[in-house]
Motif scaffolding. Structure first.
Motif, PDB file in Angstrom:
ATOM      1  N   THR A  24      -3.494 -38.725  94.911  1.00  8.84           N
ATOM      2  CA  THR A  24      -2.092 -39.085  95.053  1.00  8.84           C
ATOM      3  C   THR A  24      -1.843 -40.306  94.183  1.00  8.84           C
ATOM      4  O   THR A  24      -2.577 -41.294  94.266  1.00  8.84           O
ATOM      5  CB  THR A  24      -1.756 -39.408  96.523  1.00  8.84           C
ATOM      6  N   PHE A  25      -0.822 -40.216  93.357  1.00  6.55           N
ATOM      7  CA  PHE A  25      -0.441 -41.326  92.492  1.00  6.55           C
ATOM      8  C   PHE A  25       0.920 -41.835  92.942  1.00  6.55           C
ATOM      9  O   PHE A  25       1.894 -41.085  92.942  1.00  6.55           O
ATOM     10  CB  PHE A  25      -0.336 -40.865  91.031  1.00  6.55           C
ATOM     11  N   PHE A  26       0.978 -43.098  93.318  1.00  6.70           N
ATOM     12  CA  PHE A  26       2.244 -43.729  93.626  1.00  6.70           C
ATOM     13  C   PHE A  26       2.661 -44.497  92.383  1.00  6.70           C
ATOM     14  O   PHE A  26       1.947 -45.415  91.950  1.00  6.70           O
ATOM     15  CB  PHE A  26       2.105 -44.650  94.841  1.00  6.70           C
ATOM     16  N   VAL A  27       3.785 -44.113  91.816  1.00  3.47           N
ATOM     17  CA  VAL A  27       4.172 -44.649  90.514  1.00  3.47           C
ATOM     18  C   VAL A  27       5.488 -45.410  90.598  1.00  3.47           C
ATOM     19  O   VAL A  27       6.369 -45.082  91.393  1.00  3.47           O
ATOM     20  CB  VAL A  27       4.275 -43.527  89.455  1.00  3.47           C
ATOM     21  N   THR A  28       5.596 -46.421  89.765  1.00  2.01           N
ATOM     22  CA  THR A  28       6.861 -47.142  89.663  1.00  2.01           C
ATOM     23  C   THR A  28       7.784 -46.378  88.726  1.00  2.01           C
ATOM     24  O   THR A  28       7.333 -45.726  87.779  1.00  2.01           O
ATOM     25  CB  THR A  28       6.656 -48.574  89.125  1.00  2.01           C
ATOM     26  N   GLY A  29       9.053 -46.476  88.995  1.00  2.00           N
ATOM     27  CA  GLY A  29      10.042 -45.788  88.171  1.00  2.00           C
ATOM     28  C   GLY A  29      10.042 -46.266  86.735  1.00  2.00           C
ATOM     29  O   GLY A  29      10.177 -45.472  85.807  1.00  2.00           O
ATOM     30  N   GLU A  30       9.859 -47.574  86.539  1.00  4.17           N
ATOM     31  CA  GLU A  30       9.880 -48.082  85.170  1.00  4.17           C
ATOM     32  C   GLU A  30       8.727 -47.525  84.346  1.00  4.17           C
ATOM     33  O   GLU A  30       8.892 -47.226  83.168  1.00  4.17           O
ATOM     34  CB  GLU A  30       9.943 -49.604  85.126  1.00  4.17           C
ATOM     35  N   HIS A  31       7.583 -47.329  84.955  1.00  5.04           N
ATOM     36  CA  HIS A  31       6.458 -46.770  84.202  1.00  5.04           C
ATOM     37  C   HIS A  31       6.600 -45.259  84.036  1.00  5.04           C
ATOM     38  O   HIS A  31       6.153 -44.709  83.037  1.00  5.04           O
ATOM     39  CB  HIS A  31       5.136 -47.174  84.845  1.00  5.04           C
ATOM     40  N   ALA A  32       7.219 -44.610  85.003  1.00  2.00           N
ATOM     41  CA  ALA A  32       7.492 -43.175  84.851  1.00  2.00           C
ATOM     42  C   ALA A  32       8.452 -42.951  83.684  1.00  2.00           C
ATOM     43  O   ALA A  32       8.277 -42.009  82.905  1.00  2.00           O
ATOM     44  CB  ALA A  32       8.068 -42.603  86.140  1.00  2.00           C
ATOM     45  N   GLU A  33       9.439 -43.819  83.544  1.00  2.00           N
ATOM     46  CA  GLU A  33      10.367 -43.726  82.411  1.00  2.00           C
ATOM     47  C   GLU A  33       9.656 -43.958  81.084  1.00  2.00           C
ATOM     48  O   GLU A  33       9.942 -43.284  80.097  1.00  2.00           O
ATOM     49  CB  GLU A  33      11.493 -44.758  82.550  1.00  2.00           C
ATOM     50  N   LEU A  34       8.737 -44.921  81.066  1.00  2.00           N
ATOM     51  CA  LEU A  34       8.006 -45.227  79.837  1.00  2.00           C
ATOM     52  C   LEU A  34       7.025 -44.124  79.445  1.00  2.00           C
ATOM     53  O   LEU A  34       6.785 -43.897  78.267  1.00  2.00           O
ATOM     54  CB  LEU A  34       7.216 -46.539  79.997  1.00  2.00           C
ATOM     55  N   HIS A  35       6.437 -43.445  80.443  1.00  2.00           N
ATOM     56  CA  HIS A  35       5.384 -42.461  80.183  1.00  2.00           C
ATOM     57  C   HIS A  35       5.611 -41.149  80.942  1.00  2.00           C
ATOM     58  O   HIS A  35       4.765 -40.746  81.744  1.00  2.00           O
ATOM     59  CB  HIS A  35       4.013 -43.041  80.554  1.00  2.00           C
ATOM     60  N   PRO A  36       6.722 -40.480  80.679  1.00  2.00           N
ATOM     61  CA  PRO A  36       6.977 -39.223  81.409  1.00  2.00           C
ATOM     62  C   PRO A  36       5.901 -38.175  81.149  1.00  2.00           C
ATOM     63  O   PRO A  36       5.623 -37.352  82.020  1.00  2.00           O
ATOM     64  CB  PRO A  36       8.345 -38.773  80.896  1.00  2.00           C
ATOM     65  N   ASP A  37       5.259 -38.241  79.992  1.00  2.00           N
ATOM     66  CA  ASP A  37       4.187 -37.298  79.686  1.00  2.00           C
ATOM     67  C   ASP A  37       2.999 -37.464  80.629  1.00  2.00           C
ATOM     68  O   ASP A  37       2.349 -36.479  80.998  1.00  2.00           O
ATOM     69  CB  ASP A  37       3.738 -37.442  78.225  1.00  2.00           C
ATOM     70  N   VAL A  38       2.733 -38.687  81.059  1.00  2.00           N
ATOM     71  CA  VAL A  38       1.640 -38.932  81.996  1.00  2.00           C
ATOM     72  C   VAL A  38       2.004 -38.352  83.363  1.00  2.00           C
ATOM     73  O   VAL A  38       1.173 -37.722  84.025  1.00  2.00           O
ATOM     74  CB  VAL A  38       1.318 -40.435  82.102  1.00  2.00           C
ATOM     75  N   ILE A  39       3.244 -38.532  83.779  1.00  2.00           N
ATOM     76  CA  ILE A  39       3.706 -37.989  85.060  1.00  2.00           C
ATOM     77  C   ILE A  39       3.651 -36.459  85.013  1.00  2.00           C
ATOM     78  O   ILE A  39       3.199 -35.818  85.970  1.00  2.00           O
ATOM     79  CB  ILE A  39       5.134 -38.467  85.384  1.00  2.00           C
TER      80      ILE A  39
END
Length: 176
Positions: A24-39
């Motif tokens: 389970t990965f809990f991610v911040t929105g700002e990093h999800a925006e920066l790296h959508p490919d990782v998500i």
């Protein structure tokens, strides 16, 4: 886990894939925006993705609305990337308002093992803390910001697998 550094997150995802483990990965929105490919990769590889606010804000009695807005914004970002609703949140620092569960239809997830990986660069010490403190149905808090944390996480996984543990997402622990 918090997505912060693309390289170390990719290293962790490679290691999990190699071992056939879903996390389970809990991610911040700002990093999800920066790296959508990782998500996208996390999602495609079967990992559960949860919310960790937009900017890693800590809930206080004075910022409830801002905290709630950050949860909503991050949910929207993650849904845009994965196409799925986000149900789980790991509130930064463990600060939570129970009324959010109904308001936002979100379930808070806290941890039972915290090796404080963010405060040490000693892979052996972090690994030992995880292995010695982990028991059945524990939730291990780790951060993929540092290469040492990722290395320790993979070493701990290997040691715990040898002890007969299996790894599942928090959803599987909480609702199976």
């Amino acid at each position: 886990m918090i997505v912060q550094r693309k390289k170390s997150t990719a290293q962790l995802l490679d290691g999990l894939k190699e071992r056939g483990i879903h996390a389970t990965f809990f991610v911040t929105g700002e990093h999800a925006e920066l790296h959508p490919d990782v998500i996208e990769r996390m999602f495609e590889e079967g990992h559960l993705i949860g919310n960790h606010t937009y900017s890693h804000i800590q809930l206080t009695k004075n910022n409830r609305d801002k905290f709630k807005d950050e949860l909503i914004k991050t949910n929207e970002i993650l849904k845009e990337i994965t196409g799925e609703e986000v149900q789980y949140v790991r509130p930064p620092y463990g600060s939570w308002d129970k009324s959010f569960e109904k308001e936002l239809n979100m379930f808070p997830v806290l941890w039972t093992v915290d090796p404080l990986d963010w405060s040490s660069r000693n892979v052996g010490r972090i690994t030992e803390k995880i292995v010695s403190k982990t028991g059945e149905n524990d939730i291990i808090l780790m951060h993929d910001y540092y290469d040492t944390s990722v290395t320790a996480a993979l070493k701990a996984i290997d040691a715990l697998l040898e002890e007969g543990y299996t790894f599942v997402t928090v959803e599987e622990i909480l609702f199976d």
